[in-house]
Motif scaffolding. Structure first.
Motif, PDB file in Angstrom:
ATOM      1  N   LEU A  14      19.950 -29.403   4.654  1.00 23.65           N
ATOM      2  CA  LEU A  14      18.725 -30.203   4.608  1.00 23.65           C
ATOM      3  C   LEU A  14      18.956 -31.576   5.237  1.00 23.65           C
ATOM      4  O   LEU A  14      18.132 -32.058   6.021  1.00 23.65           O
ATOM      5  N   LYS A  16      21.121 -32.368   7.483  1.00 21.63           N
ATOM      6  CA  LYS A  16      21.265 -32.197   8.933  1.00 21.63           C
ATOM      7  C   LYS A  16      19.908 -32.158   9.625  1.00 21.63           C
ATOM      8  O   LYS A  16      19.783 -32.534  10.778  1.00 21.63           O
ATOM      9  N   GLU A  17      18.889 -31.662   8.902  1.00 20.17           N
ATOM     10  CA  GLU A  17      17.542 -31.572   9.465  1.00 20.17           C
ATOM     11  C   GLU A  17      16.718 -32.836   9.218  1.00 20.17           C
ATOM     12  O   GLU A  17      15.524 -32.860   9.470  1.00 20.17           O
ATOM     13  N   TRP A  19      16.297 -34.508   6.234  1.00 20.10           N
ATOM     14  CA  TRP A  19      15.752 -34.675   4.892  1.00 20.10           C
ATOM     15  C   TRP A  19      16.627 -35.629   4.105  1.00 20.10           C
ATOM     16  O   TRP A  19      17.852 -35.559   4.181  1.00 20.10           O
ATOM     17  N   ARG A  43      11.039 -36.163   3.595  1.00 18.20           N
ATOM     18  CA  ARG A  43      11.225 -36.454   5.012  1.00 18.20           C
ATOM     19  C   ARG A  43      10.006 -37.180   5.517  1.00 18.20           C
ATOM     20  O   ARG A  43       8.883 -36.727   5.334  1.00 18.20           O
ATOM     21  N   TYR A 125      19.233 -19.983   4.628  1.00 13.50           N
ATOM     22  CA  TYR A 125      20.358 -20.793   5.058  1.00 13.50           C
ATOM     23  C   TYR A 125      21.576 -19.936   5.394  1.00 13.50           C
ATOM     24  O   TYR A 125      21.794 -18.889   4.810  1.00 13.50           O
ATOM     25  N   ALA A 131      23.721 -24.369   7.888  1.00 12.32           N
ATOM     26  CA  ALA A 131      22.483 -24.730   8.596  1.00 12.32           C
ATOM     27  C   ALA A 131      21.319 -23.905   8.070  1.00 12.32           C
ATOM     28  O   ALA A 131      21.512 -22.788   7.581  1.00 12.32           O
ATOM     29  N   TRP A 135      12.485 -21.424   8.006  1.00  8.38           N
ATOM     30  CA  TRP A 135      11.570 -21.826   6.946  1.00  8.38           C
ATOM     31  C   TRP A 135      10.456 -20.800   6.935  1.00  8.38           C
ATOM     32  O   TRP A 135       9.860 -20.511   7.978  1.00  8.38           O
TER      33      TRP A 135
END
Length: 137
Positions: A14, A16-17, A19, A43, A125, A131, A135
Motif C-alpha cells: 500500500l 509503495k502505491e 497510501w 491517499r 497482493y 506489490a 484492485w
C-alpha cells in the motif's frame, strides 16, 4: 507468525502505491462492539480534493481449509463493512488476498458468486514482490 509477515507485506505494498497508513490497526466502536480492522489508509487524490480513505482486512489463507477461512473472512467483512458505514462512512473496506489464493481459490465459480453477491472489494497482493497486483471493486 504468518499473519505478521502478510500484514507487513500488504502494508508495504500500500505504501509503495502512495497510501499513508493512518491506523495499524483501525479500531472502531459500533453499537457497543469493539472492532479491530487490520489497516486504515488514506491517499490524497489532489491537494484541493478530499482524500480517499480505505480500511483493509488482511487474510493469508494458509490453513488446510480455504473454505473455512473464506467463511470467516466473509463474516468479518460483512460485520466490518456495517460498522464502517455507521462510524466512518467515507472509508471503503477491502479484503486483501494473496495472488496465489486468488488464482487458485477465488476463481472458483461458487466463490466468485459469493464475492459478487456480497459486493466484496478485493486487493490482490503478491507475497513475493510485496506489490498489489489488482484492485477489484
Amino acid at each position: 507468525m504468518a499473519r505478521d509477515v502478510f500484514h507487513n507485506i500488504v502494508r508495504s505494498a500500500l505504501e509503495k502505491e502512495g497510501w499513508a497508513v493512518t491506523d495499524d490497526p483501525l479500531n472502531i466502536r459500533c453499537g457497543g462492539v469493539d472492532i479491530q480492522i487490520d489497516l486504515g489508509a488514506e491517499r490524497l487524490l489532489a491537494a484541493e480534493k478530499t482524500g480517499k480513505k480505505i480500511a483493509v482486512e488482511i487474510k493469508n489463507f494458509v490453513s488446510a481449509s480455504k473454505i473455512s477461512e473464506f467463511h470467516m473472512a466473509l463474516g468479518q467483512f460483512i460485520n466490518y463493512r456495517t460498522a464502517l458505514r455507521a462510524e466512518e462512512p467515507n472509508r471503503t473496506l477491502y479484503l486483501a488476498v494473496p495472488l496465489v489464493t486468488y488464482n487458485d481459490f477465488f476463481n472458483l465459480s461458487f466463490i466468485q458468486t459469493v464475492v459478487t453477491e456480497n459486493k466484496l472489494k478485493l486487493i490482490i497482493y503478491d507475497v513475493e514482490t510485496e506489490a498489489i497486483e489488482q484492485w477489484i471493486n
